[in-house]
Design a protein around this motif. Structure first.
Motif, PDB file in Angstrom:
ATOM      1  N   ASP A  95       0.750  -1.173  -0.280  1.00 26.83           N
ATOM      2  CA  ASP A  95       0.127   0.002  -0.056  1.00 26.83           C
ATOM      3  C   ASP A  95       0.911   1.440   0.092  1.00 26.83           C
ATOM      4  O   ASP A  95       0.461   2.096  -0.700  1.00 26.83           O
TER       5      ASP A  95
ATOM      6  N   ASP B 232      -5.704  -3.487   0.515  1.00 24.37           N
ATOM      7  CA  ASP B 232      -6.555  -3.733   1.838  1.00 24.37           C
ATOM      8  C   ASP B 232      -5.531  -4.268   2.836  1.00 24.37           C
ATOM      9  O   ASP B 232      -5.017  -5.385   2.592  1.00 24.37           O
TER      10      ASP B 232
ATOM     11  N   ARG C 285      -5.266   1.214  -3.892  1.00 25.93           N
ATOM     12  CA  ARG C 285      -5.073   0.920  -2.527  1.00 25.93           C
ATOM     13  C   ARG C 285      -4.912  -0.614  -2.349  1.00 25.93           C
ATOM     14  O   ARG C 285      -5.593  -1.166  -3.242  1.00 25.93           O
TER      15      ARG C 285
ATOM     16  N   GLY D 200     -12.055   9.830  -0.418  1.00 25.21           N
ATOM     17  CA  GLY D 200     -11.740   8.758   0.416  1.00 25.21           C
ATOM     18  C   GLY D 200     -10.503   8.298   0.559  1.00 25.21           C
ATOM     19  O   GLY D 200      -9.617   9.188   0.281  1.00 25.21           O
ATOM     20  N   PRO D 201     -10.170   6.983   0.703  1.00 20.33           N
ATOM     21  CA  PRO D 201      -8.833   6.620   0.985  1.00 20.33           C
ATOM     22  C   PRO D 201      -7.924   6.703  -0.300  1.00 20.33           C
ATOM     23  O   PRO D 201      -6.819   6.642  -0.238  1.00 20.33           O
ATOM     24  N   TRP D 202      -8.581   7.032  -1.479  1.00 24.87           N
ATOM     25  CA  TRP D 202      -7.632   7.162  -2.771  1.00 24.87           C
ATOM     26  C   TRP D 202      -7.305   8.546  -3.050  1.00 24.87           C
ATOM     27  O   TRP D 202      -6.607   8.758  -3.692  1.00 24.87           O
TER      28      TRP D 202
END
Ligand code: BDR
Ligand code: CA
Length: 323
Positions: free
Chosen positions: A184, A272, A270, A293-295
């Motif tokens: 990641d 997990d 991303r 979000g996470p990106w």
């Protein structure tokens, strides 16, 4: 990416866990004048790191390349214990249980992460990292030196599965599952990254008939390949795969030499890093806004999604047959 040209060799550093298909990728690179291998760094993965280091040196011994340094790297992932050798895929010694002479030399005095830093600092903008194992060493180098990605020509890695199932779990590909936290971090680095994952590597098959032709090539690299590939092929056959092998690690070399044989998509990715069934899955954004979000803030990764498999397998076999 433009194909590597015969006139100006692209300088690559291969981070590897040899590994049958790692050996094939290293031989392929060494037989390609468009590429200059500046070093090998080793990592746990297919076998313990000490075994992988010995194998990397043996592979260079067989290829007649005592000039290429080998630096040993991480023995375990960033945030969990090592899952253990993939002896059922690569043999207990990482090279199909073929007995080989001891390695001719000791590894480089620097550990892999510091060796990577030294090489990149010595040639800013020139080095392409080619990781074909867990991404731990690359992550450690980036943690030590957050500016390092800006000094790279790029990263072309084998790992991940964007739009297909995993091979080490239903969710995840083996190299990524071996260190999801490192993956990641690396896939979020601010440099050009190409992900050669299962989307194309499992679509690229070197058949048993093609493997049989290798024993007739007659050079030392091909002699080792002919000895180790049948064990790896037998694993594929026993586990519902093709009558042949999936071409994983060599895909990075084929892409560097002949990117025209691949179709790509560009998405931030991303990994997990949760501790549940999805651990290690590489998730590209597709329909969602990149700023969310996470990106958020992550650069798009070039994801290989299509391949002219006969063309790249033929290219690898041609290079392997070079004296
Ligand atoms: C990857 O896992 C390893 O077993 C291979 O060497 C390759 O790098 C394929 O999933
Ligand atoms: Ca590998």
């Amino acid at each position: 990416m433009a194909p590597a040209s015969e006139g100006a060799p692209r300088r690559i550093l291969i981070d590897t866990d040899p590994g049958v298909d790692d050996a094939m990728a290293i031989f392929y690179a060494l037989a390609s004048r468009e590429l200059e291998v500046v070093g090998l760094t080793t990592v746990f993965g297919n076998a313990h790191v000490e075994v992988c280091t010995a194998n990397a040196i043996r592979i260079l011994d067989i290829a007649g390349r005592p000039d290429i340094p080998v630096a040993q790297g991480a023995a375990r992932p960033l945030a969990m214990p090592y899952r253990g050798p993939a002896d059922f895929v690569h043999g207990a010694n990482g090279l199909a249980d073929v007995t080989l002479p001891p390695p001719s030399r000791a590894p480089h005095p620097l550990d892999a992460a510091h060796f990577i830093i030294e090489q990149v600092d010595a040639a800013p903008g020139e080095i392409t990292l080619v990781p074909v194992g867990p991404l731990t060493n690359i992550a450690l180098a980036f943690l030590l030196r957050p500016d390092l990605p800006s000094k790279l020509a790029g990263i072309v890695l084998m790992g991940g599965n964007a739009f297909v199932p995993g091979n080490a779990s239903p969710a995840a590909e083996a190299n990524i599952l071996n260190d999801p936290e490192a993956a990641d971090l690396v896939l979020g680095a601010d440099c050009p990254i190409t992900m050669c994952g299962l989307d194309v590597t499992e679509a690229t098959v070197m058949s048993s008939a093609q493997i049989a032709t290798i024993s007739e090539m007659g050079n030392p690299r091909a002699r080792l390949a002919a000895q180790i590939l049948p064990f790896y092929r037998d694993f594929h056959v026993a586990h519902g795969g093709p009558d042949g092998i999936h071409v994983h690690d060599s895909t990075c070399i084929s892409y560097l030499l002949a990117p025209q044989h691949y179709g790509v998509r560009h998405h931030p990715v991303r990994v997990d890093t949760g501790w549940s069934v999805g651990r290690g899955k590489t998730w590209p954004t597709t329909r969602h806004a990149l700023s969310e979000g996470p990106w958020a803030g992550r650069r798009a990764v070039t994801i290989l999604t299509e391949v002219d498999a006969p063309a790249v397998v033929a290219l690898e076999l041609t290079r392997l047959s070079r004296p």
